[in-house]
Structures are given as C-alpha cells and as structure tokens.
Design an enzyme around this catalytic site. Structure first.
Site, PDB file in Angstrom:
ATOM      1  N   CYS A   1     -47.192 -25.536 -15.831  1.00  0.00           N
ATOM      2  CA  CYS A   1     -46.490 -24.771 -14.793  1.00  0.00           C
ATOM      3  C   CYS A   1     -44.993 -25.059 -14.701  1.00  0.00           C
ATOM      4  O   CYS A   1     -44.187 -24.158 -14.874  1.00  0.00           O
ATOM      5  CB  CYS A   1     -47.138 -25.038 -13.440  1.00  0.00           C
ATOM      6  SG  CYS A   1     -48.892 -24.706 -13.483  1.00  0.00           S
ATOM      7  N   LYS A  33     -42.759 -23.973 -17.786  1.00  0.00           N
ATOM      8  CA  LYS A  33     -42.759 -22.522 -18.008  1.00  0.00           C
ATOM      9  C   LYS A  33     -42.129 -21.779 -16.833  1.00  0.00           C
ATOM     10  O   LYS A  33     -41.382 -20.818 -17.021  1.00  0.00           O
ATOM     11  CB  LYS A  33     -44.204 -22.073 -18.268  1.00  0.00           C
ATOM     12  CG  LYS A  33     -44.747 -20.961 -17.430  1.00  0.00           C
ATOM     13  CD  LYS A  33     -46.177 -20.600 -17.751  1.00  0.00           C
ATOM     14  CE  LYS A  33     -47.107 -20.655 -16.557  1.00  0.00           C
ATOM     15  NZ  LYS A  33     -46.815 -19.849 -15.419  1.00  0.00           N
TER      16      LYS A  33
HETATM   17  C1  UGA Z   1     -47.424 -27.977 -10.217  1.00  0.00           C
HETATM   18  C2  UGA Z   1     -47.094 -27.938  -8.716  1.00  0.00           C
HETATM   19  O1  UGA Z   1     -46.986 -29.269  -8.208  1.00  0.00           O
HETATM   20  C3  UGA Z   1     -48.177 -27.192  -7.942  1.00  0.00           C
HETATM   21  O2  UGA Z   1     -47.818 -27.083  -6.561  1.00  0.00           O
HETATM   22  C4  UGA Z   1     -48.327 -25.794  -8.532  1.00  0.00           C
HETATM   23  O3  UGA Z   1     -49.380 -25.071  -7.885  1.00  0.00           O
HETATM   24  C5  UGA Z   1     -48.666 -25.918 -10.020  1.00  0.00           C
HETATM   25  O4  UGA Z   1     -47.613 -26.645 -10.697  1.00  0.00           O
HETATM   26  C6  UGA Z   1     -48.780 -24.515 -10.568  1.00  0.00           C
HETATM   27  O5  UGA Z   1     -47.772 -23.804 -10.575  1.00  0.00           O
HETATM   28  O6  UGA Z   1     -49.908 -24.070 -10.849  1.00  0.00           O
HETATM   29  P1  UGA Z   1     -49.076 -29.484 -11.734  1.00  0.00           P
HETATM   30  O7  UGA Z   1     -48.508 -28.754 -12.907  1.00  0.00           O
HETATM   31  O8  UGA Z   1     -50.549 -29.655 -11.615  1.00  0.00           O
HETATM   32  O9  UGA Z   1     -48.621 -28.735 -10.362  1.00  0.00           O
HETATM   33  O10 UGA Z   1     -48.430 -30.926 -11.767  1.00  0.00           O
HETATM   34  P2  UGA Z   1     -47.455 -31.780 -10.854  1.00  0.00           P
HETATM   35  O11 UGA Z   1     -48.238 -32.753 -10.070  1.00  0.00           O
HETATM   36  O12 UGA Z   1     -46.517 -30.914 -10.117  1.00  0.00           O
HETATM   37  O13 UGA Z   1     -46.639 -32.580 -11.978  1.00  0.00           O
HETATM   38  C7  UGA Z   1     -45.790 -31.881 -12.881  1.00  0.00           C
HETATM   39  C8  UGA Z   1     -45.077 -32.822 -13.799  1.00  0.00           C
HETATM   40  O14 UGA Z   1     -44.035 -33.507 -13.122  1.00  0.00           O
HETATM   41  C9  UGA Z   1     -45.955 -33.915 -14.429  1.00  0.00           C
HETATM   42  O15 UGA Z   1     -45.628 -34.020 -15.795  1.00  0.00           O
HETATM   43  C10 UGA Z   1     -45.571 -35.166 -13.679  1.00  0.00           C
HETATM   44  O16 UGA Z   1     -45.738 -36.337 -14.444  1.00  0.00           O
HETATM   45  C11 UGA Z   1     -44.109 -34.897 -13.414  1.00  0.00           C
HETATM   46  N1  UGA Z   1     -43.595 -35.644 -12.242  1.00  0.00           N
HETATM   47  C12 UGA Z   1     -44.029 -35.361 -10.993  1.00  0.00           C
HETATM   48  C13 UGA Z   1     -42.646 -36.650 -12.448  1.00  0.00           C
HETATM   49  O17 UGA Z   1     -42.230 -36.925 -13.592  1.00  0.00           O
HETATM   50  N2  UGA Z   1     -42.158 -37.316 -11.363  1.00  0.00           N
HETATM   51  C14 UGA Z   1     -42.574 -37.050 -10.100  1.00  0.00           C
HETATM   52  O18 UGA Z   1     -42.071 -37.701  -9.155  1.00  0.00           O
HETATM   53  C15 UGA Z   1     -43.545 -36.051  -9.921  1.00  0.00           C
END
Ligand code: UGA
EC number: 1.1.1.22
Length: 434
Positions: free
Chosen positions: A258, A261
């Site tokens: 997500c 992209k």
């Molecule tokens: C993300 C959004 O958080 C959701 O709200 C949304 O619904 C979803 O995309 C979507 O559009 O369907 P997700 O892709 O499951 O959810 O993952 P996240 O928990 O957001 O993490 C995304 C990335 O950011 C991961 O690679 C994580 O390691 C990284 N991240 C996150 C960091 O590097 N640092 C942080 O502090 C938080």
C-alpha cells in the site's frame, strides 16, 4: 442485509469476514477458481491472525459464501463492495484494469436498486467512467459510493472492528443511510462526505503515514552524522500530543502493498491535476535512500569498501526477516527484496530466515538459501542482519549467537537490540540513527 464483496484479497476477505460475523449474508466473489475452492474449505491464501477462524465460523453458520459467479451473488445483494487490487503501473499510476472489469461484471448482474461501494484505493477522476460502465450494461438503478479501508496487515480484523474512523463518501442521503446502518455495530468516528473527498482521505492518510516514516528516516541520517540517538529524539518529538509517536520509527524504509504504491499513485494523480507533489517525491526518494544506506552499513561492518564493485564476494550474510513488517507473510514491495538483490549484486552469499514469509520469498528470491530457524541462519556467517522486527528476534540469545557466527557483526535495521548490550556481548553493532 445481503452483501456481495468483489475480490477475495486482503481487504475483501476481511470485509466479508467482519460483515458476515455481524449477521449479514455475504457472498464473496473472485475470478480465481482455485482461491474460491480453497476458501470454501476455510483455507486462507495468506497469513493473517484470526482471519481463518472468522471465515470458518461464518461459512459454518451459512452467512458467508464463496463463489466465482457474479450472477449467484450480485443479483441477490443490496450492496456491493468492490475490493479488487489497484496495483502500480510502470509510470506509478494506479492500474484500474481489475476495477473496471469487476464493475462491468457487477453491472451485468444488477437487479433492483444497488449501492456499489468502492473500497479499493482508486484515484480521483474516474467517477464518470465508472457510471458509464454500469449504465452500458445495467438497466437497474444503482449508485456509487466510496468507503475506503484503513486496516493494517497483521491486525486486519481488529482494525476493521475497532477503526478510528469510518469514512463514507456518497452522492445521496439514501446511500449514506445504507452505509451508516451497515456499519452501525462497528465503533469509531463517522465521517460522511462526497465520494471524491472520501477517496482523498485514503490517499492523504497513506501519504502522511509514509511522510512520517521518511521524516523519521531523514532524522536518523542526521542522528548518525551528529552522533545522537534517534530513538530518544523521536521519543521526544512524538511525546508532543499534536504530533504523536506512531509511525516515527526509523528503519529500512516503508514497504508493503500500500504505502509505496499509494505514494506513487498520489504523485501521478496530483500531476494530472496540475500539481507537482514535491513533498511526496522527497518522501519516496528518502525511502529508496534508506535501503542504499543500509547496504552500505553492511559493507562497512564487513570492512568492504563502499565504492568497489563485487566487494562482498566471499562474505556469508544472514538476513533475519523478509516480510515487509512482522505478523504477515506478505512480501509485496518488502525492503528485504531490494536489500538482498543489492547484496547479491555485490556477490555476497545470503541465507535468510523469516517465521512466516519464506514460502512467498522463495518465489521472489530463489537464488538465496533459507534456514529453518534463527540460529541455523546465522551459523558460520560474517554478519547477522535484522530487516524485519519480528518479536522473536529481540529474544535472540546474544552469547549463543556470538558463538555461532563466524564474525560477531550485527546490522540492526529496526533497532531491536540495545547497542550497549550488543557491544558488551562482544559484537560490532550498527543500528539506524544511533
Ligand atoms: C497501511 C496503512 O497503515 C493502513 O491504514 C492502510 O489501510 C493500508 O496501508 C492499506 O492502504 O491497505 P500496511 O501496509 O498493512 O497498512 O502496513 P503499515 O503498518 O502501515 O506499515 C507500512 C510500512 O511502514 C512497513 O514496511 C513498516 O515497517 C513501515 N513503518 C511503519 C516504519 O518503517 N516505521 C514506522 O514507524 C511505521
């Protein structure tokens, strides 16, 4: 209410699971026959905590049905949720092929007034094309609405049952009422608006989350140069309630299906509306830089010159964590892929371990070796590299690890170890921003 969910991916399956569990009759339709047959038996095609229990329970209670047939499902439903994927095209724009074919098949099978709610993340500006597609194939009355999804992989059911907010974008009070009623048992603030605004909430949210991560990563670069500790700096910044500490953890860059992209699609979309989204271009660039910097840290700890080609030849490297984040087996746009490909280009030998994603990883990264557990992965290696912060990795016994490794080197891409303890245990340690 009888509902059809189109698309048995992450969003579709979780939507189907939750709405059927709340007592609705739900059909979940997908063009992938094998997937549908597996789902009928309760077999989920990916790892998501508690999802299979929800599916099994509702299949058994005869509230949830999986089918390939739009005519068996759409014609019986008052509300359709479109949950198909909108992947990136080469130019960063969202590919809407699945969306339009799902809407066309839905249109062909409408009977009576039906609300077609888009849960897929779709760019602004396609409303007229969607309306025209349905009108071409359907005589029945219909309306479009948008109700974007904010669930995170790994906590998808919990996020759907207890979201911070439910965004409902409609063109009529009738459509708004249907969606408000359907969501009535679910907690969270309601935000009702027009369809375009709802779509923009989704892009804006993911873009701001990515911005927070890239901001933390940029600060981590400065902390390395200024010899300060990013964990303390971000703790101090995040303690301000106006800012909040979520998504301020630096690492190897954001990944997943997500954030990467949606950032690119938002930049492309803005440009179609004659706005150069420079801020997001920088967010994306910082994310790429973080991978390059991480690979350079691996070279540095191995004393391999950062400017020479093939200079990791002969080095054995253990990568711990492959999924883009913990609690998922999802490898889509995982930073591990870029990191490992870069290490392979430099001629390193790579062995990896991940608690959930190795089956998926083997398809994408067939060139590397895979180990059955952490300790087998690190045995005889020149460095232990943390890429995903699975909770079990922070429990690694450092004295055992030191005995198994050929060289006591740790590059910690998620700051899961205390640098002081690692040094006391005899390791050379490089983290992120400290
Ligand atoms: C993300 C959004 O958080 C959701 O709200 C949304 O619904 C979803 O995309 C979507 O559009 O369907 P997700 O892709 O499951 O959810 O993952 P996240 O928990 O957001 O993490 C995304 C990335 O950011 C991961 O690679 C994580 O390691 C990284 N991240 C996150 C960091 O590097 N640092 C942080 O502090 C938080």
């Amino acid at each position: 209410m009888t509902i059809t969910v189109v698309g048995a991916g992450y969003v579709g399956l979780v939507t189907a699971a939750v709405f059927s569990d709340l007592g609705n009759k739900v059909y979940c339709v997908d063009v992938d026959e094998k997937k549908i047959e597996d789902l009928k038996k309760g077999k989920v095609p990916f790892f998501e905590p508690s999802l299979s229990e929800y599916l099994e329970r509702n299949i058994k209670e005869k509230r949830l049905f999986f089918t390939k047939s739009y005519s068996d499902s759409v014609s019986k439903s008052q509300t359709i949720f479109i949950c198909v994927g909108t992947p990136s095209k080469e130019n960063g724009e969202a590919d809407l092929t699945y969306l339009f074919s799902a809407v066309e098949e839905t249109a062909k099978n409408l009977s009576g007034y039906t609300l077609i709610t888009i849960k897929s993340t779709i760019p602004i500006g396609y409303e007229d094309d969607l309306e025209a597609t349905v009108k071409k194939h359907a005589k029945a009355k219909f309306e479009f609405a948008a109700s974007p999804e904010f669930l995170r992989e790994g906590t998808a059911i919990e996020d759907t049952l207890h979201p911070d907010r439910i965004v409902i974008g409609t063109h009529s009070k009738k459509a708004e009422k249907i969606l408000l009623e359907l969501h009535a048992p679910i907690s969270g603030e309601r935000i009702t608006c027009d369809m375009r605004s709802a779509q923009l909430v989704k892009y804006g949210s993911n873009a701001l989350l990515a911005t927070k991560v890239s901001f933390a990563n940029a600060i981590s670069i400065l902390c390395e140069k200024m010899e300060t500790d990013v964990t303390k700096v971000m703790e101090g910044i995040g303690a301000d309630k106006r800012i909040g500490n979520a998504f301020l953890y630096p690492g190897v860059g954001y990944g997943g299906s997500c954030l990467p992209k949606d950032v690119l699609a938002f930049i492309a979309q803005a440009s179609r509306f004659d706005y150069d989204f420079e801020l997001l271009r920088a967010v994306d660039a910082i994310n790429d830089l973080q991978v390059e910097r991480f690979v350079n840290k691996i070279r540095r700890i191995l004393n391999a010159a950062e400017d020479k080609k093939n200079n990791l030849y002969g080095f054995e490297i253990a990568i711990l964590g492959l999924a883009f984040k913990p609690n998922t087996d999802d490898m889509r746009d995982a930073p591990s892929i870029k990191i490992i490909n870069r290490l392979l280009n430099l001629k390193a030998n790579v062995t990896a371990f991940d608690p959930q994603s190795m089956i998926n990883a083997k398809r994408i990264l067939p060139q590397i070796s895979y180990a059955k557990d952490v300790y087998r992965a690190i045995e005889g290696k020149h460095a232990m590299i943390i890429v995903t912060e699975w909770p079990e990795f922070s429990q690694i016994d450092l004295s055992k690890a030191k005995k198994l490794l050929k060289k006591p080197n740790i590059v910690d891409g998620r700051n899961i170890f205390d640098p002081h303890k690692a040094k006391v245990a005899g390791f050379k340690y490089i983290g992120v921003g400290r």
